[in-house]
Design an enzyme around this catalytic site. Structure first.
Site, PDB file in Angstrom:
ATOM      1  CD  GLU A 159      -3.187  -0.526  -0.227  1.00  8.85           C
ATOM      2  OE1 GLU A 159      -3.019   0.668  -0.631  1.00  8.85           O
ATOM      3  OE2 GLU A 159      -3.900  -1.572  -0.541  1.00  8.85           O
ATOM      4  CG  ASP A 199      -6.392   5.582  -0.812  1.00  9.85           C
ATOM      5  OD1 ASP A 199      -7.821   5.290  -0.106  1.00  9.85           O
ATOM      6  OD2 ASP A 199      -6.257   4.838  -1.545  1.00  9.85           O
TER       7      ASP A 199
END
Length: 148
Positions: free
Chosen positions: A54, A71
């Site tokens: 990620e 995000d």
């Protein structure tokens, strides 16, 4: 070394060096201290793989998505569902400001990630984890790390 002291030392080191990256083994220690090994059936290696795919262990990473949401942090937690960035509508299911997910002490991000993983989809909430970590041998993520 106590749990609080280790987290303090890691966060102080990051702040002093103005670094946004955490090493794999330092992260493993923090995750272990926060009782993530075995949490909801996921190993420390799952958590390390998730953080790597990620954010590449970048605590301060922010990514804009096509839908206008963002995000945030190590686990790339989404502003539409999990945190409030005050830029657009958010369900804010973790009851946290998105900026708190960028804090070098990692606790806000860890607590929110635990909440996400506690849901029915577990780590399947993260597309990158499904693509790169799920169902794969992950033992190497802890190689060379000294854990208690």
């Amino acid at each position: 070394m106590t749990k609080a002291l280790l987290i303090y030392l890691v966060s102080s080191f990051l702040a002093l060096n103005q670094a946004s990256l955490i090493s794999r083994c330092d992260l493993a220690q923090v995750l272990q201290l926060e009782d993530l090994d075995g949490f909801e059936g996921y190993s420390l290696s799952d958590w390390l793989c998730l953080a790597f795919v990620e954010s590449k262990f970048n605590i301060s990473k922010i990514n804009e998505n096509a839908d206008g949401s963002f995000d945030y942090g190590l686990f790339q937690i989404n502003s539409h569902y999990w945190c409030n960035d005050y830029k657009s509508y958010s369900e804010n299911l973790c009851h946290v400001d998105c900026q708190d997910l960028l804090n070098p002490n990692l606790l806000a991000g860890i607590h929110c990630a635990k909440r996400i993983v506690s849901g029915a989809r577990g780590m399947n909430n993260w597309v990158e984890w499904r693509l790169h970590c799920s169902g794969r041998p992950l033992f190497y993520w802890l190689t060379g790390c000294r854990l208690r």
